[in-house]
Design an enzyme around this catalytic site. Structure first.
Site, short mmCIF file in Angstrom:
data_model
loop_
_atom_site.label_atom_id
_atom_site.label_comp_id
_atom_site.label_asym_id
_atom_site.label_seq_id
_atom_site.Cartn_x
_atom_site.Cartn_y
_atom_site.Cartn_z
N ASN A 1 -8.35 4.01 -2.09
CA ASN A 1 -7.68 2.83 -1.57
C ASN A 1 -7.01 2.08 -2.72
O ASN A 1 -7.14 2.48 -3.89
CB ASN A 1 -8.69 1.93 -0.85
CG ASN A 1 -8.04 1.04 0.20
OD1 ASN A 1 -6.81 0.90 0.25
ND2 ASN A 1 -8.85 0.42 1.03
N CYS B 1 0.83 -1.21 0.00
CA CYS B 1 0.00 0.00 0.00
C CYS B 1 0.86 1.26 0.00
O CYS B 1 0.49 2.28 -0.58
CB CYS B 1 -0.94 -0.01 1.19
SG CYS B 1 -0.10 -0.05 2.79
N HIS C 1 -1.84 1.38 7.26
CA HIS C 1 -2.25 1.30 5.86
C HIS C 1 -2.12 2.67 5.21
O HIS C 1 -2.53 3.68 5.77
CB HIS C 1 -3.70 0.81 5.78
CG HIS C 1 -4.16 0.53 4.39
ND1 HIS C 1 -3.47 -0.29 3.51
CD2 HIS C 1 -5.26 0.97 3.69
CE1 HIS C 1 -4.13 -0.35 2.35
NE2 HIS C 1 -5.20 0.40 2.44
#
Length: 365
Positions: A306, A158, A290
């Site tokens: 995302n 990520c 994250h």
């Protein structure tokens, strides 16, 4: 042609059709009645498997995943039967326990974050001052500065996806060229980070600067595993990166009004794992694990991109409630943005595939 073959084809087509519309099944739950039967859950499970092309190693794994799926579906149904600002639903991760989900998909390293917090220069460029006249709303997708949602797969990368997304955006804002860039190059070559085992934004930005640029996704495509670093073109470059004043949502709003910004959040909750739509209001903590990108805001929420593909959330996005201070899930604790001079000609060299923006490509909140 045998009757059995024809029946098999019809069953496949039917399951494919239902799988494409599985969202119509998700919320047929009335809390006043008994919960779903095993037969109903098994039907939903089979449609979900078809939609996400899930294949297990054998019957034992299939049954194990079914039990996890059933527990998660009940959790989702119970949430959706109550009064919340957001809905949960079936995502690509509904066959995972929350512990499995965290281990596979969360990749911003908190150990690195704590070390870096003491060393990164925080810019006053976006320090909020009384009287600042900021737009009431901004959505960089509508301005053509955001590439389509990507998918990190079963790799804790990520940090690479969120960093690259902000570089793609600032490059478009400064040059007018929207170019999809290579996360895989960072996974393979950015040795200060840890590939699929996590990383930090600032090391990713510094790699791009030290390397003299980053290649396109087309030239260096994503594999979802760390491999050997290979030769790459320097298609897009940045000049630097800065931190936004910590735990100040007004400063973060000021930054996002000028460009998308990368942030670290706590995405470990079951609610986040199964988020489907609406304004997410928690629960969540502030353990940063994250990396995501804020691409806009409205009066009471952030528009967050995302890297889990378009089948999670609102076509890959989540709207997160703005609460002030350090923000929901710690969203304002560690924000950064890349810098790039206007009219930088470097990013116009060797760019064979510029992305054409269209409103259909983005689900605008």
């Amino acid at each position: 042609m045998s009757t059995l073959f024809i029946i098999s084809i019809l069953l496949f087509l039917a399951s494919f059709s239902y799988a494409m519309d599985i969202s119509t099944i998700e919320y047929k739950y009335d809390k006043s009645s008994a919960w779903r039967t095993d037969e109903e859950v098994k039907e939903i499970y089979e449609l979900w498997l078809a939609k996400h092309d899930k294949v297990y190693s054998g019957l034992v794994e299939y049954e194990k995943r079914f039990e996890i799926f059933k527990d998660n579906l009940k959790f989702i149904d119970e949430h959706n039967s109550e009064n919340h600002t957001y809905k949960m639903g079936l995502t690509p991760y509904t066959d995972l326990t929350n512990e499995e989900f965290q281990a596979i998909y969360l990749g911003t390293r908190s150990d690195t974050i704590h070390r870096l917090k003491r060393t990164i220069n925080i810019s006053e460029r976006y320090a909020y001052e009384a009287g600042d006249n900021l737009p009431e709303q901004i959505d960089w997708r509508k301005k053509g500065a955001v590439t389509p949602v990507k998918n990190q797969g079963k790799c804790g990368s990520c940090w690479a996806f969120s960093t690259v997304s902000t570089v793609e955006s600032i490059n478009q804002i400064r040059t007018g060229n929207l170019i999809s860039l290579s996360e895989q190059q960072l996974v393979d070559c950015n040795k200060k980070n840890h590939g699929c085992k996590g990383g930090a934004f600032v090391y990713a930005y510094q790699y791009i600067i030290d390397n003299g640029g980053i290649d396109t996704e087309a030239n260096y495509p994503y594999k979802a595993v760390q491999g050997p670093c290979r030769a790459a073109k320097k298609v897009v470059r940045i000049d630097g990166y800065k931190g936004v004043p910590h735990c100040n949502e007004n400063a973060l709003k000021k930054a996002v009004a000028s460009q998308p910004s990368v942030v670290a959040i706590d995405a470990s909750s079951k609610q986040f794992q199964h988020y489907k739509s609406g304004i997410f209001s928690g629960p969540c903590g502030t353990k940063l694990n994250h990396g995501v990108v804020i691409v806009g805001y409205w009066k009471d929420y952030w528009i967050v991109r995302n890297s889990w593909g378009r089948y999670w959330g609102e076509q890959g996005y989540i709207r997160m409630k703005r609460v002030g201070g350090c923000g929901l899930c710690g969203i304002a604790r560690l924000p950064y943005y890349p810098t790039k001079a206007a009219g930088d000609e470097n990013s116009k060299l060797e760019t064979p595939e510029l992305l054409q923006w269209s409103e259909e490509a983005f689900p605008l909140a």
